[in-house]
Motif scaffolding. Structure first.
Motif: not given
Length: 495
Positions: A22-42
């Motif tokens: 489910q998380q991998a599917i969510k990552l696929l939907q994010l654009n690069n800027l949204e993905l950057t925010a997710y990675v910063e939280a991780e």
């Protein structure tokens, strides 16, 4: 009929959506800027994750650009499949046991000064030196502070201000606002009436007619004839001047003067004030011409987050930990390894789909929208051997920078319009572009009806129905042939 308990063995298949899937599917939907925010939280939560700050030109976590020429990148595309033979913990691009050698180099696509942070003698970016203009909200807040001395009325006024759009129109319903505030509707209406007298004239109107009426009242020009004209703006939009003369009770010269006066008004009184800074559209995928033909497609390195597993830190702390701490580190290690693998797979999947899109729409990039081909999600999914839902997630909310501008990946999927002679179908977007071109080029004395447009398009090999032409024309914001004829005659008479 007898009932008795019995045992049965059945075999069935089902898809189990694990949390990681489910998380991998969510990552696929994010654009690069949204993905950057997710990675910063991780990065903030996982001590075994570290930002990869190695230079992109060193090959650190970088997916190589692909060539769209036929056969040129077949080996690259074959290599985009997940590398199952190599364990996650020995992938050199995603693991790190030494210090980070330096900062990422700026991309050739980045604007000059875009990476400057003002330190080490660097000049600030252009955006940081711009003076912020006065906004409509601040302009009205100052007037509200002077106009309303009563705190309750000022609270209602500020609540009404929150419902104002950028053009100065009130989009919130006064009755609903009164219910939310627990205020008397008559009190809210009284406050709104006072707000409509503020500067600029026309603010807090509910529609265009009221906005123009407020401005005319400010000039003491709102007479019964003008009120009748404002009540029938639809007739003015259709250029039905004879009906307007009868309704307003004026002659041709008076009506022309009234229309000229309305044209001098501001239909968007809030547009003269500074707006909120526009958000720059950052592409997720870049393309450029290849030196020997075709196109090179690559992910935007400036916005693509890169992380690695810090095995050096893991080896340093794992020897003297308690049992529960080791369990925590094992969980964090599994999460870090999964994230690096998921980011790599996401990047390769996006590049795979974008490369096939560019290959299919090569005519658009070379010659323009008239050469856009009909394309569906299934076409791309079949070509790259992915599911349609995966292609849909990959192309949602992601942008491609091309020599013709920045386009959302979804833009390149268009319906097919059949050809009259059995030839290759036409793209719906290309047909819309052709309809607009025909209408823009029509002479004033020969305005094209929808039937005439259908005949011209069929002569060019496009099999299209009249209702489809009308739908595309209305979608482009183009008026009917009757209205266009009236407008052209009026412009010719006033010239």
């Amino acid at each position: 009929m007898a009932f008795a308990p019995r045992l049965e063995l059945r075999q069935s298949q089902s898809l189990v959506m694990t949390p990681q899937l489910q998380q991998a599917i969510k990552l696929l939907q994010l654009n690069n800027l949204e993905l950057t925010a997710y990675v910063e939280a991780e990065l903030a939560e996982n001590p075994l994750l570290e930002r990869d700050e190695r230079r992109p030109d060193d090959g650190a976590g970088r997916v190589e650009p692909t060539d769209t020429r036929p056969g040129a990148d077949q080996g690259v595309l074959d290599g985009l499949a997940p590398r199952r033979e190599a364990p996650v913990d020995v992938e050199h691009d995603n693991n790190h046991d030494e210090g980070s050698p330096g900062e990422a180099a700026p991309s050739p696509y980045a604007a000059p000064g875009a990476s400057g942070r003002g330190g080490d003698g660097e000049l600030p970016s252009l955006e940081e030196t711009l003076a912020e203009g006065d906004t409509l909200r601040r302009h009205l807040e100052r007037q509200i502070g002077l106009e309303f001395a009563d705190p309750g009325q000022r609270l209602i006024a500020l609540a009404l201000l929150d419902g104002l759009d950028a053009a100065g129109y009130l989009r919130a319903e006064a009755d609903q606002l009164a219910a939310q505030l627990g205020a008397d509707p008559a009190q809210v209406a009284a406050v709104l009436a006072r707000l409509k007298r503020l500067d600029p004239p026309g603010v807090f109107a509910a529609d265009l007619a009221e906005c123009l009426a407020l401005q005319l009242a400010e000039k003491n020009r709102l007479d019964p004839a003008m009120e009748a004209l404002l009540a029938n703006l639809d007739l003015l939009a259709r250029r039905d001047l004879s009906a307007l003369r009868d309704i307003c009770g004026v002659d041709e010269d008076d009506l022309a003067g009234m229309i000229a006066e309305i044209r001098r008004l501001d239909p968007k009184p809030g547009s003269d004030f500074a707006a909120a800074p526009a958000q720059t559209l950052i592409p997720d995928v870049l393309m450029r011409p290849a030196p020997d033909g075709g196109w090179l497609v690559e992910l935007n390195p400036d916005t693509l987050p890169r992380v690695l597993v810090n095995n050096r830190y893991l080896a340093r702390v794992s020897g003297s930990l308690k049992r529960e701490d080791k369990a925590f580190l094992a969980d964090r290690l599994a999460t870090a390894q999964w994230l690096t693998r998921a980011l790599d797979q996401r990047a390769r999947t996006i590049l795979k789909v974008a490369t096939e899109l560019v290959r299919r729409q090569d005519g658009f990039f070379a010659h323009g929208v008239s050469h856009l081909k009909p394309l569906t999600l299934r076409d791309i999914a079949t070509a790259v051997e992915l599911h349609e839902s995966t292609v849909s997630r990959v192309t949602s909310n992601k942008y491609l920078m091309t020599p013709r501008g920045i386009f959302e990946l979804k833009y390149f999927f268009t319906q097919a319009i059949a050809a009259t002679n059995g030839a290759e179908a036409h793209s719906a977007e290309a047909v819309r572009h052709r309809i607009k071109g025909l209408i823009d080029a029509e002479p004033a004395d020969a305005v094209l009806s929808d039937d005439a447009l259908v005949a011209l398009l069929k002569a060019e090999g496009i099999d299209i129905a009249r209702r489809t032409v009308a739908k595309y024309r209305e979608g482009l914001g183009l008026p009917s042939s009757v209205q266009r004829r009236r407008e052209k005659k009026q412009r010719a008479a006033s010239a």
